[in-house]
Write an enzyme that holds these catalytic residues in place. Structure first.
Site, PDB file in Angstrom:
ATOM      1  N   TYR A 163      70.069  41.418  52.358  1.00 35.28           N
ATOM      2  CA  TYR A 163      70.123  40.137  53.112  1.00 35.28           C
ATOM      3  C   TYR A 163      68.878  39.714  52.723  1.00 35.28           C
ATOM      4  O   TYR A 163      68.361  39.842  51.426  1.00 35.28           O
ATOM      5  CB  TYR A 163      70.376  40.188  54.443  1.00 35.28           C
ATOM      6  CG  TYR A 163      70.682  38.953  55.157  1.00 35.28           C
ATOM      7  CD1 TYR A 163      71.884  38.482  54.632  1.00 35.28           C
ATOM      8  CD2 TYR A 163      70.132  38.347  55.854  1.00 35.28           C
ATOM      9  CE1 TYR A 163      72.322  37.235  55.005  1.00 35.28           C
ATOM     10  CE2 TYR A 163      70.372  36.960  56.371  1.00 35.28           C
ATOM     11  CZ  TYR A 163      71.585  36.470  55.888  1.00 35.28           C
ATOM     12  OH  TYR A 163      72.165  35.320  56.180  1.00 35.28           O
ATOM     13  N   ARG A 216      74.623  24.579  53.196  1.00 29.12           N
ATOM     14  CA  ARG A 216      73.182  24.489  53.223  1.00 29.12           C
ATOM     15  C   ARG A 216      73.004  25.959  53.304  1.00 29.12           C
ATOM     16  O   ARG A 216      72.742  26.568  54.381  1.00 29.12           O
ATOM     17  CB  ARG A 216      72.982  23.893  54.577  1.00 29.12           C
ATOM     18  CG  ARG A 216      71.287  23.659  54.883  1.00 29.12           C
ATOM     19  CD  ARG A 216      71.024  23.498  56.189  1.00 29.12           C
ATOM     20  NE  ARG A 216      71.237  24.662  56.929  1.00 29.12           N
ATOM     21  CZ  ARG A 216      70.665  25.657  56.975  1.00 29.12           C
ATOM     22  NH1 ARG A 216      69.710  25.924  56.614  1.00 29.12           N
ATOM     23  NH2 ARG A 216      71.048  26.678  57.953  1.00 29.12           N
ATOM     24  N   LYS A 234      75.734  39.040  56.467  1.00 35.07           N
ATOM     25  CA  LYS A 234      75.837  38.909  57.664  1.00 35.07           C
ATOM     26  C   LYS A 234      76.746  39.846  58.180  1.00 35.07           C
ATOM     27  O   LYS A 234      76.518  40.532  59.430  1.00 35.07           O
ATOM     28  CB  LYS A 234      76.145  37.482  58.330  1.00 35.07           C
ATOM     29  CG  LYS A 234      75.235  36.408  58.099  1.00 35.07           C
ATOM     30  CD  LYS A 234      74.106  36.378  58.953  1.00 35.07           C
ATOM     31  CE  LYS A 234      73.356  35.163  58.841  1.00 35.07           C
ATOM     32  NZ  LYS A 234      72.259  35.151  59.729  1.00 35.07           N
ATOM     33  N   GLU A 305      78.180  29.576  59.698  1.00 28.78           N
ATOM     34  CA  GLU A 305      76.974  30.022  59.084  1.00 28.78           C
ATOM     35  C   GLU A 305      76.798  29.173  58.060  1.00 28.78           C
ATOM     36  O   GLU A 305      77.447  28.837  57.160  1.00 28.78           O
ATOM     37  CB  GLU A 305      76.955  31.342  58.359  1.00 28.78           C
ATOM     38  CG  GLU A 305      75.874  31.935  58.194  1.00 28.78           C
ATOM     39  CD  GLU A 305      74.883  32.266  58.840  1.00 28.78           C
ATOM     40  OE1 GLU A 305      73.575  32.223  58.838  1.00 28.78           O
ATOM     41  OE2 GLU A 305      75.293  32.696  60.276  1.00 28.78           O
ATOM     42  N   ASP A 306      75.627  28.473  58.135  1.00 30.01           N
ATOM     43  CA  ASP A 306      74.916  27.674  56.925  1.00 30.01           C
ATOM     44  C   ASP A 306      75.801  26.421  56.662  1.00 30.01           C
ATOM     45  O   ASP A 306      76.295  26.143  55.293  1.00 30.01           O
ATOM     46  CB  ASP A 306      74.741  28.545  55.614  1.00 30.01           C
ATOM     47  CG  ASP A 306      73.626  29.466  55.863  1.00 30.01           C
ATOM     48  OD1 ASP A 306      72.714  29.190  56.786  1.00 30.01           O
ATOM     49  OD2 ASP A 306      73.464  30.319  54.847  1.00 30.01           O
ATOM     50  N   ASP A 328      75.219  30.330  64.402  1.00 29.71           N
ATOM     51  CA  ASP A 328      74.029  31.326  64.044  1.00 29.71           C
ATOM     52  C   ASP A 328      72.727  30.253  63.833  1.00 29.71           C
ATOM     53  O   ASP A 328      71.723  30.608  64.552  1.00 29.71           O
ATOM     54  CB  ASP A 328      74.360  32.513  63.308  1.00 29.71           C
ATOM     55  CG  ASP A 328      73.161  33.271  63.208  1.00 29.71           C
ATOM     56  OD1 ASP A 328      72.750  33.463  64.215  1.00 29.71           O
ATOM     57  OD2 ASP A 328      72.531  33.543  61.994  1.00 29.71           O
ATOM     58  N   ASP A 329      72.968  29.598  62.918  1.00 24.42           N
ATOM     59  CA  ASP A 329      71.795  28.552  62.677  1.00 24.42           C
ATOM     60  C   ASP A 329      71.186  27.679  63.865  1.00 24.42           C
ATOM     61  O   ASP A 329      70.102  27.496  63.911  1.00 24.42           O
ATOM     62  CB  ASP A 329      72.117  27.664  61.329  1.00 24.42           C
ATOM     63  CG  ASP A 329      72.656  28.221  60.336  1.00 24.42           C
ATOM     64  OD1 ASP A 329      71.912  29.187  59.700  1.00 24.42           O
ATOM     65  OD2 ASP A 329      73.733  28.086  60.198  1.00 24.42           O
ATOM     66  N   ASN A 471      63.731  30.743  54.579  1.00 26.32           N
ATOM     67  CA  ASN A 471      64.117  31.840  53.479  1.00 26.32           C
ATOM     68  C   ASN A 471      64.840  31.315  52.216  1.00 26.32           C
ATOM     69  O   ASN A 471      65.075  29.997  52.133  1.00 26.32           O
ATOM     70  CB  ASN A 471      65.221  32.950  54.193  1.00 26.32           C
ATOM     71  CG  ASN A 471      64.668  33.945  55.060  1.00 26.32           C
ATOM     72  OD1 ASN A 471      63.724  34.535  54.647  1.00 26.32           O
ATOM     73  ND2 ASN A 471      65.212  33.806  56.337  1.00 26.32           N
TER      74      ASN A 471
END
Length: 624
Positions: A163, A216, A234, A305-306, A328-329, A471
């Site tokens: 990851y 994103r 993930k 996610e993202d 999650d973000d 990140n």
């Protein structure tokens, strides 16, 4: 009769369908939960839910198909009986090895990948993390049990490879690194067929779905279909840290195009070649995907996610009271940050409610973090208006105040009404004005925490708390060495990507890694263990509190505000039990512990361990 559960083969050579009159032998205990009772949220969404149905049929597999199914393949680990009964005799080497022996060999080869074997180190050849990442991808494609055994045993060493930060490279270069498909790809051109599409997933049951639209990815921006490596990574952490059965996990991506011109011009790009679909058509596509997933797998958690701002918050609000889902973000990053700050406050002796916070980055992650911290400050006794005075949000245009004419959704209540003269002020001026105790980075802009900014903060704060969370590594707002050096070792530092220990003035400081992997695996396992119908925000608050409680006083003295990655499985177990208790207290649980068994034991029993599955029973017979 022999009946084997389907392989999620990502590259299965073919299926041989067998007549069967027995219960599938490969099925582990499913811990199935009752179907969700879904409240209605939106008229269009409600109509789309009612118009659709889905069914599943578990197929069977045999012989060479087992070898090419990474869930059930054991490589050189098949017993003689399994070879005889499953049509594998002559297809695998006769000498059997235990999983432990295979893991030892795989770990040896892992270190040879990328030039880190002792002989290579002696020749001055340094580590190549990309080669290691590709080695692990290949291992996962062959043998998932061995893959997860290696990760679980060596999680601190493996996490940066599978990851962040290495996965960022994998996403950017996915068009050239592609080997075989993994996960579900939903596209805009499949609109109207999503329910048929999801039936192609070869597993009969799914507990966790991690889904992105690639808009994103980390701090790298719009990567379109190349963002699939994020859900895959993930899922790996769900399994290794949270103990979710890998055969019950599904990474997924919704391809609605990309606004990345470089990708659109790249002849190797594997996604739809048109600009992103937006507005009502976008919502219609996502609606159909989410409904299709939830109706085929009614007990699955859907983790968003993202997704870029403002879609991330909009979709969360649209679905969170209807489906078992979270972002999650927004929620995971917020809970992780809160946990770190709660731990840091034990060292500084300053409560979070008395801390001024400058947050650099006002997108979905930044707003998610600030909203979680806002809620925590209210829980510590502040009114909402009092708590809001502690926040200063900075985006690419500088400090956000009420003077700004165009505020994005969610930014308005954080816009400073008492600092309009500082509208658009750069970060250094904002720090001078706010005199913060906490500096958070979720900007995706590498190096934005300049020496001048950090030294200015340290001039007014004895123990500045600096979290550079973007990140991958090159996008970190500053490095650990910079933060410790510029504050003469006084900072409490954490970062999204790992950094090694730093020695300043003879004192060695151990930076923490502030990564969502501390939160979402435990939350997911807790939700599944309790059979929670939905995922209330309080679950994330309690997860943060539980995570902060795992940090010892000795760790705090060294400047650590998160536990070691090597302890993440036990940490996730504690978080899962705490989340399960919240599910009961909030009235959303459908499962309760058996008499005499607490939630910790319930979670422990449910957590999947990387051991080879029993493929043959004593009563198994084959159909010619």
């Amino acid at each position: 009769m022999l009946s084997l559960r389907a392989g999620a083969s990502l590259g299965l050579l073919g299926r041989r369908w067998l007549r069967t009159a027995a219960t599938p032998l490969l099925r582990q205990s499913s811990n199935s939960h009752p179907p969700l009772v879904l409240p209605r949220l939106d008229a269009d969404l409600d109509k789309r839910i009612q118009e659709t149905q889905s069914t599943t049929l578990p197929p069977t597999t045999f012989g060479a198909e087992i070898i090419y199914d990474p869930i059930f393949n054991k490589g050189t680990g098949f017993s003689q009986r399994e070879q005889d009964r499953l049509g594998l005799r002559g297809l695998v080497p006769p000498g059997g090895f235990t999983l432990e022996q295979q893991a030892e060999r795989a770990y040896y080869n892992f270190h040879r990948a990328g030039g880190t074997h002792e002989r290579d180190i002696a020749r001055g050849v340094h580590e190549n993390v990309v080669a290691k990442h590709l080695f692990m991808v290949a291992l996962q494609d062959r043998n998932e049990t061995l893959f997860y055994r290696l990760i679980t045993d060596k999680i601190a060493e493996m996490a940066p490879i599978i990851y962040t930060p290495t996965v960022g490279y994998a996403c950017v270069n996915a068009n050239m690194l592609f080997r075989r498909p993994r996960g579900m790809y939903f596209t805009a051109r499949d609109l109207g067929d999503m329910h048929a599409l999801v039936r192609n997933w070869p597993r009969p049951e799914v507990d966790v779905v991690v889904i992105t639209d690639g808009s994103r990815i980390l701090g790298l921006g719009d990567l379109g279909v190349q963002g699939m490596a994020i859900p895959i990574g993930k899922i790996s952490l769900y399994v290794a840290a949270g103990g979710i059965d890998p055969s019950r996990c599904m990474p997924a991506l919704i391809d609605v195009g990309t606004d990345n011109e470089q990708l659109l011009k790249n002849k190797h790009y594997m996604g739809l070649r048109h600009p992103r679909i937006t507005g009502a058509e976008y919502i219609k596509i996502v609606d159909e995907v989410v409904i299709a997933i939830s109706q085929r797998f009614p007990n699955a958690i859907i983790q968003f996610e993202d997704f870029k701002t403002p879609n991330a918050e909009m979709l969360l609000k649209r679905y969170q009271n209807v489906f078992r889902c979270f972002n999650d973000d927004i929620q995971g990053t917020g809970a992780m940050t809160l946990a770190g700050l709660l731990a840091a406050s034990r060292r500084t002796k300053r409560p979070l409610s008395q801390s001024r916070v400058v947050c650099v980055g006002a997108g979905s992650a930044g707003l998610g973090v600030c909203n979680v911290l806002l809620d925590a400050m209210e829980r510590q006794g502040l009114s909402r208006q009092e708590a809001l005075k502690n926040f200063y949000l900075v985006d690419k245009d500088g400090l956000i105040t009420s003077k700004r004419s165009q505020l994005q959704h969610g930014q308005d209540h954080f816009a400073r009404s008492d600092s309009t003269d500082f509208e658009g002020a750069p970060l250094l001026e904002t720090i001078k004005h706010a005199q913060p105790h906490v500096l958070l980075g979720v900007s995706g802009v590498g190096g934005i925490f300049s020496e001048a900014c950090v030294r200015q903060m340290a001039s007014t704060c004895p123990e500045p708390i600096i979290f550079a969370m973007s990140n991958p590594t090159h996008l970190s707002e500053c490095t650990a060495e910079q933060a410790y050096t510029w504050t003469e070792g006084r900072t409490i530092f954490a970062s999204g990507s790992p950094f090694g220990p730093v020695t300043v003035n003879g004192v060695t400081h151990v930076p923490s890694q502030s990564n969502n992997m501390y939160i979402f695996p435990g939350v997911g396992q807790g939700v599944l263990t309790a059979g929670a119908r939905i995922i209330p925000q309080r679950m994330f608050y309690q997860a943060a509190v539980e995570l902060s409680n795992t940090v010892s006083e000795e760790m705090l003295r060294q400047g650590e505000v998160f536990p070691g990655i090597s302890d993440i499985r036990s940490v996730s177990q504690r978080i899962a039990a705490a989340v399960a208790r919240v599910a009961v207290e909030e009235g959303v649980a459908t499962i309760e512990p058996e008499n005499g068994i607490d939630w910790e034991e319930m979670v422990r029993r449910r957590m999947w361990e990387p051991r080879y599955r029993t493929l043959v029973s004593e009563k198994t017979t084959l159909v010619p």
